[in-house]
Design an enzyme around this catalytic site. Structure first.
Site, PDB file in Angstrom:
ATOM      1  N   CYS A 149       2.023  19.277 -66.183  1.00  0.00           N
ATOM      2  CA  CYS A 149       2.287  18.694 -64.871  1.00  0.00           C
ATOM      3  C   CYS A 149       1.140  19.007 -63.904  1.00  0.00           C
ATOM      4  O   CYS A 149       0.058  18.442 -64.039  1.00  0.00           O
ATOM      5  CB  CYS A 149       3.645  19.139 -64.341  1.00  0.00           C
ATOM      6  SG  CYS A 149       4.266  18.097 -62.993  1.00  0.00           S
ATOM      7  N   GLU A 164       8.384  23.465 -71.183  1.00  0.00           N
ATOM      8  CA  GLU A 164       9.043  24.757 -70.990  1.00  0.00           C
ATOM      9  C   GLU A 164      10.473  24.615 -70.491  1.00  0.00           C
ATOM     10  O   GLU A 164      11.223  25.593 -70.481  1.00  0.00           O
ATOM     11  CB  GLU A 164       8.221  25.617 -70.016  1.00  0.00           C
ATOM     12  CG  GLU A 164       8.326  25.246 -68.553  1.00  0.00           C
ATOM     13  CD  GLU A 164       7.507  24.033 -68.136  1.00  0.00           C
ATOM     14  OE1 GLU A 164       7.501  23.732 -66.929  1.00  0.00           O
ATOM     15  OE2 GLU A 164       6.873  23.375 -68.999  1.00  0.00           O
ATOM     16  N   HIS A 219       7.196  18.673 -68.778  1.00  0.00           N
ATOM     17  CA  HIS A 219       7.458  20.117 -68.768  1.00  0.00           C
ATOM     18  C   HIS A 219       8.098  20.582 -70.081  1.00  0.00           C
ATOM     19  O   HIS A 219       9.329  20.659 -70.177  1.00  0.00           O
ATOM     20  CB  HIS A 219       8.403  20.467 -67.615  1.00  0.00           C
ATOM     21  CG  HIS A 219       7.795  20.335 -66.264  1.00  0.00           C
ATOM     22  ND1 HIS A 219       7.210  21.383 -65.596  1.00  0.00           N
ATOM     23  CD2 HIS A 219       7.668  19.259 -65.444  1.00  0.00           C
ATOM     24  CE1 HIS A 219       6.762  20.968 -64.422  1.00  0.00           C
ATOM     25  NE2 HIS A 219       7.034  19.679 -64.311  1.00  0.00           N
ATOM     26  N   GLY A 221       3.843  23.058 -60.752  1.00  0.00           N
ATOM     27  CA  GLY A 221       3.922  23.615 -59.409  1.00  0.00           C
ATOM     28  C   GLY A 221       3.364  22.580 -58.445  1.00  0.00           C
ATOM     29  O   GLY A 221       3.284  21.399 -58.762  1.00  0.00           O
TER      30      GLY A 221
END
Length: 197
Positions: A84, A181, A179, A52
């Site tokens: 991140c 995910e 990342h 984010g």
């Protein structure tokens, strides 16, 4: 078992989905909760800090009273993964940009971070990595990625790129500049779950 995913901003549903897939592949179960307010983190057995915008995330973690709960969870030895922006927030120190923007850091990992080590959003990329805890190359997604530029003696470097650390762990903490995910490869989440089961 209860696994928390900080849900103030970022790839929250993607981490939840990756955890669900990883748990199914293991034949194990756990409850997964998304966290926006204080009071939930203390009941978690593991926690993920997703990507984010790190300045916003840090400010909201303080405002919502979650930052101190994360520090306490760390002290209790529970597994924590930061990806991140999560990697940035875990650090003890930051570069000039972190200082200039008054970035709030949790200070629980003995690292110094460069917030935009690999450039801006338009310079995002994918690449294959060799990670020592995986048996074959891993395709990693980097989006406006940070990098670790300094590590304390208790930090284990897991992977480097362009002279910057992009994966590291210290005790119960796993920090990743990329990342996991955003791929269907659950091996990084599996590695994290190994700290729990």
């Amino acid at each position: 078992m209860l696994i928390g995913v900080i849900a103030i901003q970022g790839d929250v549903s993607e981490h939840v989905d990756a955890l669900i897939r990883a748990l199914e592949e293991r034949g194990q179960s756990a409850d997964i909760v998304t966290i926006k307010h204080k009071g939930i983190v203390p009941g978690c057995d593991a926690l993920i800090l997703p990507g984010g915008e790190s300045t916003t995330l840090g400010r909201l973690l303080i405002r919502e009273g979650i930052a101190d709960e994360i520090r306490q969870l760390h002290l209790s030895g529970k597994p924590i993964m930061g990806t991140c922006a999560g990697l940035i927030l875990l650090a003890k120190e930051g570069d000039e940009q972190v200082k200039k923007t008054h970035q709030h850091l949790l200070g629980i990992m003995d690292t110094t971070v460069n917030r935009n080590a690999f450039g801006r959003q338009r310079e995002s990329f994918e690449t294959e990595l060799e990670l020592p805890f995986l048996n074959s190359p891993y395709t990693a997604v980097f989006i406006r990625a940070p990098g670790i530029v300094g590590c304390g003696k208790d930090v284990t470097v897991l992977a480097k790129m362009d002279g910057k650390v992009i994966a590291a762990e210290q005790g119960n903490i796993l920090a990743l500049a990329f990342h996991p995910e955003l791929t269907f490869d659950t091996r990084v989440h599996q590695y994290f779950l190994n700290k729990l089961f």
